[in-house]
Design an enzyme around this catalytic site. Sequence first.
Site, PDB file in Angstrom:
ATOM      1  N   HIS A 127       0.816  -1.213   0.000  1.00 21.65           N
ATOM      2  CA  HIS A 127       0.000   0.000   0.000  1.00 21.65           C
ATOM      3  C   HIS A 127       0.840   1.250   0.000  1.00 21.65           C
ATOM      4  CE1 HIS A 127      -4.318  -1.464   0.861  1.00 21.65           C
ATOM      5  NE2 HIS A 127      -3.660  -2.336   0.148  1.00 21.65           N
ATOM      6  N   LYS A 141     -14.802  -7.884  -7.621  1.00 21.91           N
ATOM      7  CA  LYS A 141     -14.052  -8.710  -8.579  1.00 21.91           C
ATOM      8  C   LYS A 141     -13.282  -9.797  -7.837  1.00 21.91           C
ATOM      9  CE  LYS A 141     -10.583  -8.278 -12.220  1.00 21.91           C
ATOM     10  NZ  LYS A 141      -9.620  -7.396 -12.864  1.00 21.91           N
ATOM     11  N   ASP A 142     -12.639  -9.433  -6.707  1.00 21.11           N
ATOM     12  CA  ASP A 142     -11.896 -10.419  -5.926  1.00 21.11           C
ATOM     13  C   ASP A 142     -12.818 -11.496  -5.375  1.00 21.11           C
ATOM     14  OD1 ASP A 142      -9.349  -8.225  -4.424  1.00 21.11           O
ATOM     15  OD2 ASP A 142      -9.511  -9.173  -6.390  1.00 21.11           O
ATOM     16  N   SER A 155      -0.233  -0.862  -6.088  1.00 22.28           N
ATOM     17  CA  SER A 155      -0.116  -2.042  -6.945  1.00 22.28           C
ATOM     18  C   SER A 155       0.523  -1.714  -8.273  1.00 22.28           C
ATOM     19  CB  SER A 155      -1.503  -2.615  -7.237  1.00 22.28           C
ATOM     20  OG  SER A 155      -2.111  -3.083  -6.090  1.00 22.28           O
ATOM     21  N   GLU A 191       5.720 -34.030  -1.362  1.00 21.80           N
ATOM     22  CA  GLU A 191       4.486 -33.505  -1.945  1.00 21.80           C
ATOM     23  C   GLU A 191       4.818 -32.737  -3.226  1.00 21.80           C
ATOM     24  OE1 GLU A 191       1.898 -35.116  -0.425  1.00 21.80           O
ATOM     25  OE2 GLU A 191       0.838 -33.237  -0.054  1.00 21.80           O
TER      26      GLU A 191
END
Lengths: 407, 276, 185
Positions: free
Chosen positions: A216, A244-245, A220, A288
């Site tokens: 922040h 949207k997220d 972004s 894994e």
Amino acid sequence: MSTYTPPQWNNKYVSWFDKRLPAITLMHKHLIVYPTPRNINYWWCFGVASAMALVIMLLTGIFLAMYYVADTRLAFDSVERIMRDVNYGWLLRYLHMNGASLFFILVYIHMFRGLYFGSFKAPREVLWWIGVTILFLMIMTAFMGYVLPWGNMSFWGATVITSLATAIPGIGQPLVEWIWGAHSVDQPTLNRFFAWHYLFPIIIAALAFVHMWALHEVKSGNPLGIDIKGPRDTIPFHPYHTVKDLYFLTIVLIFFSYFVFFSPNFFAEADNYVPANPLLTPPHIVPEWYFLPFYAILRAVDSKLGGVLLMLASILVLYIMPYLDRSPVRSGSFRPLFRWAFWIFVADCLFLGWLGAQLAEEPYITLIRIATVIYFAYFFVVLPLLNKYEKPDPLPDSISEPVTSRA
Amino acid sequence: MKRIITHALTVAAITVAIGSTQVHAAGIDTTPSLKRLTWTWDGLFGRYDQKQLQRGWTVYSEVCAACHAVKYLRYRDLEGIGLTKAQTEELAAAAEEIQDGFDDAGEPFFRTRIPSDPIQQPYANEEQAKAANGGVAPPDLSMITKARKRGPDYVFGIQTGYPSDFQGEPPEWWIKQFADPKTGEYDFPADKYFNNFFAGHAISMPPQYVDGVVYEDGSSPTQEQGLIDVITFLNWASDPNLEARKTMGLWVLVYLGVLAGFLYALKTYIWRDVEH
Amino acid sequence: MADADDTIEILGLTYPRRDFLIYGSVGLGAAGVALVAWPFIDSMNPAADQRALATKKVDISAIEEGQAITVMWQGKPVFIRHRTASDIEEAENTPLSQLKDPQTDAERVKPGHEQWLIVVGICTHLGCIPLGQKPGDPKGDFNGWFCPCHGSHYDTSARARKGPAPRNLAVPPYEFLDDQTIQIG
């Protein structure tokens, strides 16, 4: 850049509290009005998706910890009790087991996004470093978590990987016995792995907040890789990116639910449903899937110490990304040569993953060596060369220019 | 719309790419390959057939229980295959007594089993199991279909994979591959049976015949049907929550699908006037 | 685009598109959160193996008159006393006015099985286990049980008579499966 003016809260209780602890103003600044580039695409949703995966792991983990017993005589049975007797225990366990795979796939894509769009370049270097540290902690957490059910693969995976410490000259043996708390993987090891497995995710959660704080501060990135130049380039986080997220998270949950409910053992090793037996090594020790590329690199050279160093280097190299890829153009969208190199690198990572699951014999050993050379060559040869000789495409003037000119 | 499909396909492709990393290098001998059977519990709508589970329990009790324990099953769990509480109490009471601590003289105290107790095991401990079976303990079966790769198919393969009913008799195709080309001699343990799918091919368990089992209704199965019944039971033992899991899964997918539809519509509505 | 005109029609009713989508999503989401929360909350409830041990069968045929045994049920001690005729008479003839926690003896036993008193052996004062089960134990002033921690006295119906205990010893749910066997819980 727009400056933020905290609003006056109408509700008197809210403003009373906010004056004393400005949590409401904080949420308003960072989740409601926070300026986000208008052009970021769905590749930018993998961060919040990873955060969702972390929350899933923390919640399911805490509830599982109410029943799990970290005693070598009882661990396997306690997990079976969770699967058979605890109400919805099977659901908690499968969510946690598959949640680990979910967390890693989301974080890997999130990181590949960063490599492609130059999210590690100035001014986002510290943001990137926090992220790589989170990855390191995730790897250790997942490794220890896998040991807890005390299946045969848990035990032997723990033995093989912790034994790597003996490669360090001089202090290797005392070091590994310090990690084990015994002369081999045993009760003290299991107990401390449980303690640390509970602790590390809390550190990861704290680092995730620091990661957001760092983000922040610099805002972004975006697919064009160019800076925010004015308010025309951004939109408020709410409602555009919140909705949207949430949509993207729902899609992620659909894929996740398919595995949890219809194929929960897809990523599991059958050998881990056999209780740990120190006298019986499984014919094929495999970690894994999310560790497979590193496991391949570990076996690239004959020297044990060499393998360990290469494996560590393959992750540590990420820290110096800001200094390896110095092209002033951030985004791969404007770097045609880089794009080729990048996708070859991605294919190489997938190839290394597949190789990690193969037996340690020819032709796989030679293929691992080739793939490892390509991996490191991307960082130390290709990127610096591209810096020198690449001619990037011309960049647009601003974020808003390519889209608003359509109006 | 195109974007969503592209992204969904990307996620799917990655899922497949990861999934394929789980394919291990296959063995290089010419073993017959494991038959791929269809089981009633496969797929999105998979279920167990309760009557089949009960038949499987009969096969287990009459054939397998002599050597193999199912330590994670209790008598009360059999209510999950349709037995009544009274039936589980009867079965428990008819079983061997179980130790419950010590009496006042310090001697082991034995009492009748109740449904909460585990199903009677053939051997008191691992050492006894080994001693009675030529040094190798018969594995516990409560999780066998999860503890082996392609478990149900594997168990079927083992049970049908004996070329010979006698010890020390490997088949032609194996002899051709492994015998010394000059002397024709081969090295196969004389006290083990040859099995097509067991790791190393030398298995201690003799071939088992289940067609002699008599079910509750008086009928007897064919060898193949009896195996399918007992493997169904064993898969239930490994995964008793399968039906609840798949039912919940269907509802979850439906719910998430509807929610995704709403959120997508909301997202496109909110973004309709934003140039991006 | 005028928001008010953008509507959706469902079952003959018209809604603004925006409201339908927002309320629909929030509603579905809230329902989802509740549905997800339940398995986590329920996982903390006693598991199946605990629930299976919630009942306990006890064979009482070997307990002679005047004798008592203690069994564990749900982690708590349960006193089973085979009362004598004089015990029963004492219990039945006590006036309710003398009781701190008035209950008739009949309320605390099963009809036809008055000789059997079954109570949870935890003192209602602060949770100690009262004495009186073994032949040499002090039974208190009322011939029942005596709690050594703070001096509570219980009578032959395990009712609190003297001392700090506020309530009678609890009678657990139980039934007679036959004359020899009871099931507690």
